[in-house]
Design a protein around this motif. Sequence first.
Motif, PDB file in Angstrom:
ATOM      1  N   MET A   1       0.850  -1.184   0.000  1.00 26.73           N
ATOM      2  CA  MET A   1       0.000   0.000   0.000  1.00 26.73           C
ATOM      3  C   MET A   1       0.889   1.238   0.000  1.00 26.73           C
ATOM      4  N   THR A   2       0.614   2.153  -0.887  1.00 29.38           N
ATOM      5  CA  THR A   2       1.399   3.377  -0.950  1.00 29.38           C
ATOM      6  C   THR A   2       1.057   4.270   0.238  1.00 29.38           C
ATOM      7  N   SER A   3       1.958   5.195   0.524  1.00 28.53           N
ATOM      8  CA  SER A   3       1.717   6.074   1.681  1.00 28.53           C
ATOM      9  C   SER A   3       0.508   6.972   1.449  1.00 28.53           C
ATOM     10  N   GLU A   4       0.239   7.346   0.190  1.00 33.47           N
ATOM     11  CA  GLU A   4      -0.938   8.179  -0.105  1.00 33.47           C
ATOM     12  C   GLU A   4      -2.232   7.424   0.183  1.00 33.47           C
ATOM     13  N   LYS A   5      -2.284   6.150  -0.213  1.00 30.91           N
ATOM     14  CA  LYS A   5      -3.477   5.344   0.066  1.00 30.91           C
ATOM     15  C   LYS A   5      -3.629   5.093   1.556  1.00 30.91           C
ATOM     16  N   LYS A   6      -2.502   4.885   2.239  1.00 29.20           N
ATOM     17  CA  LYS A   6      -2.538   4.671   3.692  1.00 29.20           C
ATOM     18  C   LYS A   6      -3.055   5.922   4.392  1.00 29.20           C
ATOM     19  N   ASN A   7      -2.593   7.104   3.972  1.00 28.03           N
ATOM     20  CA  ASN A   7      -3.070   8.357   4.561  1.00 28.03           C
ATOM     21  C   ASN A   7      -4.558   8.551   4.313  1.00 28.03           C
ATOM     22  N   ALA A   8      -5.025   8.201   3.119  1.00 27.72           N
ATOM     23  CA  ALA A   8      -6.452   8.318   2.805  1.00 27.72           C
ATOM     24  C   ALA A   8      -7.267   7.378   3.679  1.00 27.72           C
ATOM     25  N   ALA A   9      -6.782   6.160   3.867  1.00 24.30           N
ATOM     26  CA  ALA A   9      -7.481   5.189   4.711  1.00 24.30           C
ATOM     27  C   ALA A   9      -7.507   5.652   6.163  1.00 24.30           C
ATOM     28  N   ASP A  10      -6.377   6.184   6.654  1.00 27.43           N
ATOM     29  CA  ASP A  10      -6.317   6.698   8.021  1.00 27.43           C
ATOM     30  C   ASP A  10      -7.263   7.881   8.205  1.00 27.43           C
ATOM     31  N   SER A  11      -7.304   8.758   7.210  1.00 26.50           N
ATOM     32  CA  SER A  11      -8.174   9.927   7.270  1.00 26.50           C
ATOM     33  C   SER A  11      -9.644   9.505   7.310  1.00 26.50           C
ATOM     34  N   ALA A  12     -10.021   8.530   6.478  1.00 25.97           N
ATOM     35  CA  ALA A  12     -11.402   8.032   6.469  1.00 25.97           C
ATOM     36  C   ALA A  12     -11.745   7.374   7.800  1.00 25.97           C
ATOM     37  N   ALA A  13     -10.805   6.635   8.373  1.00 22.37           N
ATOM     38  CA  ALA A  13     -11.047   5.989   9.665  1.00 22.37           C
ATOM     39  C   ALA A  13     -11.253   7.026  10.764  1.00 22.37           C
ATOM     40  N   LYS A  14     -10.439   8.081  10.761  1.00 22.71           N
ATOM     41  CA  LYS A  14     -10.593   9.146  11.766  1.00 22.71           C
ATOM     42  C   LYS A  14     -11.929   9.865  11.592  1.00 22.71           C
ATOM     43  N   LEU A  15     -12.321  10.075  10.348  1.00 22.63           N
ATOM     44  CA  LEU A  15     -13.600  10.726  10.066  1.00 22.63           C
ATOM     45  C   LEU A  15     -14.751   9.881  10.601  1.00 22.63           C
ATOM     46  N   LYS A  16     -14.736   8.587  10.314  1.00 24.34           N
ATOM     47  CA  LYS A  16     -15.802   7.693  10.784  1.00 24.34           C
ATOM     48  C   LYS A  16     -15.835   7.624  12.306  1.00 24.34           C
TER      49      LYS A  16
END
Length: 120
Positions: A1-16
Motif C-alpha cells: 500500500m502506498t503512503s498516499e493510500k494509507k493516509n487516505a485510509a487513516d483519514s477516512a477511519a478518523k472521520l468515521k
Amino acid sequence: MTSEKKNAADSAAKLKTTIGLAAKAGKVVAGTPLICESLRAKGSRKPIVVLLGNDCSENTLKKLTDKCAFYEVQRVMLPISMSELSDAVGKRSVVAAVAITDEGLARAVLSKLEDNPSQA
C-alpha cells in the motif's frame, strides 16, 4: 500500500470515528426524512452540518442540497460510502445522510475533512 493510500485510509477511519462519537453523544440525526424534519425545527435539534455518503442517489442529493440552501445549513459530500456512514453511526440499515446537531462536534468532523482535502 502506498503512503498516499494509507493516509487516505487513516483519514477516512478518523472521520468515521468522529462521526461515531457524535452519534454516541446523541448529536446525530440519521436519514433523509428525519434530517428534512429537523431542518424545519427550531432549537437544539437543528443541524449544524449535513453529511452525505459519496454514493447517495441524485434525488437525495438534490433534496438535501435544496433544503440546506433554504435553511442556510452547510452540506458536505463525504469521502465515504453510505454503508460506511451507516456503520459509523451504528445503524443496521443504510442511511444516505446524517446531520450533526452540535457545533463542537460539527467542527471536529469538518476538521477531519480539512486534514485531507483531496478526499473532500
